[in-house]
Scaffold this motif. Structure first.
Motif, mmCIF file in Angstrom:
data_model
loop_
_atom_site.group_PDB
_atom_site.id
_atom_site.type_symbol
_atom_site.label_atom_id
_atom_site.label_comp_id
_atom_site.label_asym_id
_atom_site.label_seq_id
_atom_site.Cartn_x
_atom_site.Cartn_y
_atom_site.Cartn_z
ATOM 1 N N SER A 127 84.376 38.889 -24.734
ATOM 2 C CA SER A 127 84.004 39.423 -23.416
ATOM 3 C C SER A 127 83.397 38.290 -22.595
ATOM 4 O O SER A 127 83.032 37.236 -23.127
ATOM 5 C CB SER A 127 82.991 40.561 -23.573
ATOM 6 N N ARG A 128 83.242 38.515 -21.307
ATOM 7 C CA ARG A 128 82.678 37.493 -20.416
ATOM 8 C C ARG A 128 81.255 37.126 -20.856
ATOM 9 O O ARG A 128 80.886 35.954 -20.873
ATOM 10 C CB ARG A 128 82.681 38.007 -18.980
ATOM 11 N N GLU A 129 80.470 38.139 -21.215
ATOM 12 C CA GLU A 129 79.088 37.890 -21.641
ATOM 13 C C GLU A 129 79.054 37.095 -22.954
ATOM 14 O O GLU A 129 78.270 36.166 -23.112
ATOM 15 C CB GLU A 129 78.330 39.217 -21.814
ATOM 16 N N GLU A 130 79.911 37.488 -23.903
ATOM 17 C CA GLU A 130 79.958 36.774 -25.183
ATOM 18 C C GLU A 130 80.403 35.329 -24.994
ATOM 19 O O GLU A 130 79.840 34.418 -25.610
ATOM 20 C CB GLU A 130 80.921 37.470 -26.157
ATOM 21 N N THR A 164 77.553 33.336 -23.594
ATOM 22 C CA THR A 164 76.555 33.077 -24.634
ATOM 23 C C THR A 164 77.055 32.014 -25.609
ATOM 24 O O THR A 164 76.298 31.142 -26.036
ATOM 25 C CB THR A 164 76.203 34.382 -25.378
ATOM 26 N N ASN A 182 68.659 35.012 -21.497
ATOM 27 C CA ASN A 182 69.703 35.653 -22.283
ATOM 28 C C ASN A 182 69.133 36.030 -23.649
ATOM 29 O O ASN A 182 69.078 35.209 -24.556
ATOM 30 C CB ASN A 182 70.896 34.710 -22.446
#
Length: 196
Positions: A53-56, A59, A129
């Motif tokens: 995903s974009r968040e993963e 990170t 984060n």
């Protein structure tokens, strides 16, 4: 033409030339290994952008940033010192030099990985984060092995094993691909990447 190692007369043996041709061949082998590694490091992020995903993925990028900062601080010229100091060691002292240098790489990796684990909370807070802290703690082992594995290539180069150094580089790259893409492809997510 004077070639080192030529033994005189008819039926003599000749050693490999120690000149530009031999040096060029070794440099080409090392460059080929480096080219393969860099090509892979261009492809892997593209694949990860599709799998995470974009968040993963963001990170993951933050973890790699911290890991590579820790790596650069930890090696502080150790690979260059191997290539500079090894040839200057007396033949009888080279094994001791290599053992000491291997321990220095291992200690530097442990310090860098341990530092990343200890500072995971503050770094995560500074980055805004919360998902970063547990991944940085897990990535401590990645950092340890990243620094410690940097020992092998310069040793192979200074011991005149350029093909071995290139194979080592390719093998390390293939191992990293398996450790990064494997867990993601198996559905283990980002946490599985740094555990592999």
């Amino acid at each position: 033409m004077n070639i080192e190692g030529v033994r005189g007369g008819a039926g003599g043996t000749r050693a490999a030339p120690r000149g530009p041709a031999n040096l060029t061949g070794r440099a080409a082998v090392l460059s080929a290994g480096g080219f393969f590694s860099y090509a892979v490091y261009v492809v892997v992020p593209v694949l990860l952008a599709r799998l995470l995903s974009r968040e993963e993925y963001g990170t993951y990028g933050q973890v790699l940033l911290v890991a590579h900062i820790a790596y650069q601080l930890a090696i502080f010229g150790l690979p260059a010192s191997v290539t500079y100091l090894f040839p200057r060691q007396a033949r009888g002292r080279r094994a001791d030099f290599l053992r000491g240098t291997a321990l220095a790489f291992l200690a530097a990796g442990a310090l860098a990985g341990g530092g990343a684990a200890l500072l995971a909370g503050p770094v995560s807070a500074a980055a805004g984060n919360p998902a970063l802290a547990p991944l940085l703690r897990t990535a401590a082992l990645y950092i340890l092995f990243l620094v410690a594995s940097d020992f092998l290539a310069p040793v192979l180069v200074v011991t005149d094993r350029a093909a071995g150094a290139a194979l080592c580089q390719v093998g390390e790259t293939l191992g990293r691909i398996a450790c990064v893409l494997g867990p993601v492809a198996l559905g283990l997510g980002l946490g599985g990447v740094f555990l592999a």
